[in-house]
Design a protein around this motif. Structure first.
Motif, PDB file in Angstrom:
ATOM      1  N   TRP A 186       0.866  -1.172   0.000  1.00 47.31           N
ATOM      2  CA  TRP A 186       0.000   0.000   0.000  1.00 47.31           C
ATOM      3  C   TRP A 186       0.900   1.218   0.000  1.00 47.31           C
ATOM      4  O   TRP A 186       1.863   1.298   0.753  1.00 47.31           O
ATOM      5  N   ARG A 187       0.607   2.173  -0.879  1.00 45.57           N
ATOM      6  CA  ARG A 187       1.327   3.449  -0.893  1.00 45.57           C
ATOM      7  C   ARG A 187       0.355   4.521  -0.452  1.00 45.57           C
ATOM      8  O   ARG A 187      -0.705   4.699  -1.056  1.00 45.57           O
ATOM      9  N   VAL A 188       0.694   5.215   0.606  1.00 48.30           N
ATOM     10  CA  VAL A 188      -0.183   6.239   1.174  1.00 48.30           C
ATOM     11  C   VAL A 188       0.348   7.607   0.783  1.00 48.30           C
ATOM     12  O   VAL A 188       1.485   7.953   1.082  1.00 48.30           O
ATOM     13  N   GLU A 189      -0.494   8.360   0.100  1.00 49.45           N
ATOM     14  CA  GLU A 189      -0.171   9.724  -0.329  1.00 49.45           C
ATOM     15  C   GLU A 189      -1.102  10.687   0.403  1.00 49.45           C
ATOM     16  O   GLU A 189      -2.095  10.258   1.002  1.00 49.45           O
ATOM     17  N   GLU A 190      -0.793  11.961   0.336  1.00 45.70           N
ATOM     18  CA  GLU A 190      -1.666  12.981   0.918  1.00 45.70           C
ATOM     19  C   GLU A 190      -2.269  13.811  -0.202  1.00 45.70           C
ATOM     20  O   GLU A 190      -1.571  14.237  -1.120  1.00 45.70           O
ATOM     21  N   GLU A 191      -3.587  14.003  -0.129  1.00 50.41           N
ATOM     22  CA  GLU A 191      -4.290  14.828  -1.116  1.00 50.41           C
ATOM     23  C   GLU A 191      -5.325  15.651  -0.369  1.00 50.41           C
ATOM     24  O   GLU A 191      -6.184  15.085   0.318  1.00 50.41           O
ATOM     25  N   ASP A 192      -5.243  16.961  -0.482  1.00 48.95           N
ATOM     26  CA  ASP A 192      -6.152  17.859   0.239  1.00 48.95           C
ATOM     27  C   ASP A 192      -6.159  17.555   1.737  1.00 48.95           C
ATOM     28  O   ASP A 192      -7.217  17.509   2.367  1.00 48.95           O
ATOM     29  N   ALA A 193      -4.984  17.313   2.282  1.00 48.56           N
ATOM     30  CA  ALA A 193      -4.762  17.046   3.714  1.00 48.56           C
ATOM     31  C   ALA A 193      -5.374  15.730   4.193  1.00 48.56           C
ATOM     32  O   ALA A 193      -5.467  15.489   5.394  1.00 48.56           O
ATOM     33  N   LEU A 194      -5.781  14.868   3.275  1.00 48.72           N
ATOM     34  CA  LEU A 194      -6.330  13.558   3.644  1.00 48.72           C
ATOM     35  C   LEU A 194      -5.540  12.451   2.957  1.00 48.72           C
ATOM     36  O   LEU A 194      -4.991  12.644   1.866  1.00 48.72           O
ATOM     37  N   PRO A 195      -5.491  11.274   3.573  1.00 45.15           N
ATOM     38  CA  PRO A 195      -4.761  10.170   2.949  1.00 45.15           C
ATOM     39  C   PRO A 195      -5.499   9.574   1.765  1.00 45.15           C
ATOM     40  O   PRO A 195      -6.728   9.484   1.757  1.00 45.15           O
ATOM     41  N   VAL A 196      -4.728   9.198   0.765  1.00 45.99           N
ATOM     42  CA  VAL A 196      -5.207   8.429  -0.379  1.00 45.99           C
ATOM     43  C   VAL A 196      -4.333   7.188  -0.418  1.00 45.99           C
ATOM     44  O   VAL A 196      -3.110   7.281  -0.356  1.00 45.99           O
ATOM     45  N   VAL A 197      -4.950   6.010  -0.510  1.00 53.84           N
ATOM     46  CA  VAL A 197      -4.204   4.762  -0.460  1.00 53.84           C
ATOM     47  C   VAL A 197      -4.238   4.085  -1.827  1.00 53.84           C
ATOM     48  O   VAL A 197      -5.311   3.811  -2.366  1.00 53.84           O
TER      49      VAL A 197
END
Length: 105
Positions: free
Chosen positions: A53-64
């Protein structure tokens, strides 16, 4: 990392064998984004770790971003991108409301 119950942690309890690792979740950081997105996944795939799983940040929320290892090519194939809710059955059942997680400060 998520490891199998009873995994051998070595004499100092500081290592895991790749066969014991069920999942690696890599959180992408600004200062190591290239390594987190490219080098580390290649190393995990070469070691035979099946789920990433790669966790990124988008609009201050996590996207997995989820991946599964293709055993023939030893590379990861994408299995999904999760915004708001992470709900999966493999490698184990999980249901996380990502929108309730605290943003990074």
């Amino acid at each position: 990392m998520v490891a199998r119950a009873g995994a051998d942690l070595g004499p100092k309890g500081t290592r895991l064998l790749p066969d014991d690792v069920c999942l690696v979740a890599e959180v992408v950081a600004e200062d190591s984004a290239e390594r987190d997105r490219d080098a580390k996944p290649r190393k995990y795939a070469a070691a035979g770790i099946v789920h990433l799983w790669r966790v990124e940040e988008e609009d201050a929320l996590p996207v997995v971003h989820t991946y599964a290892l293709d055993p023939a090519t030893r590379t990861y194939a994408p299995t999904g991108i999760f915004h708001g809710r992470l709900k999966l059955t493999v490698p184990f059942p999980v249901d996380i409301d990502l929108s309730t997680l605290e943003p990074r400060r």
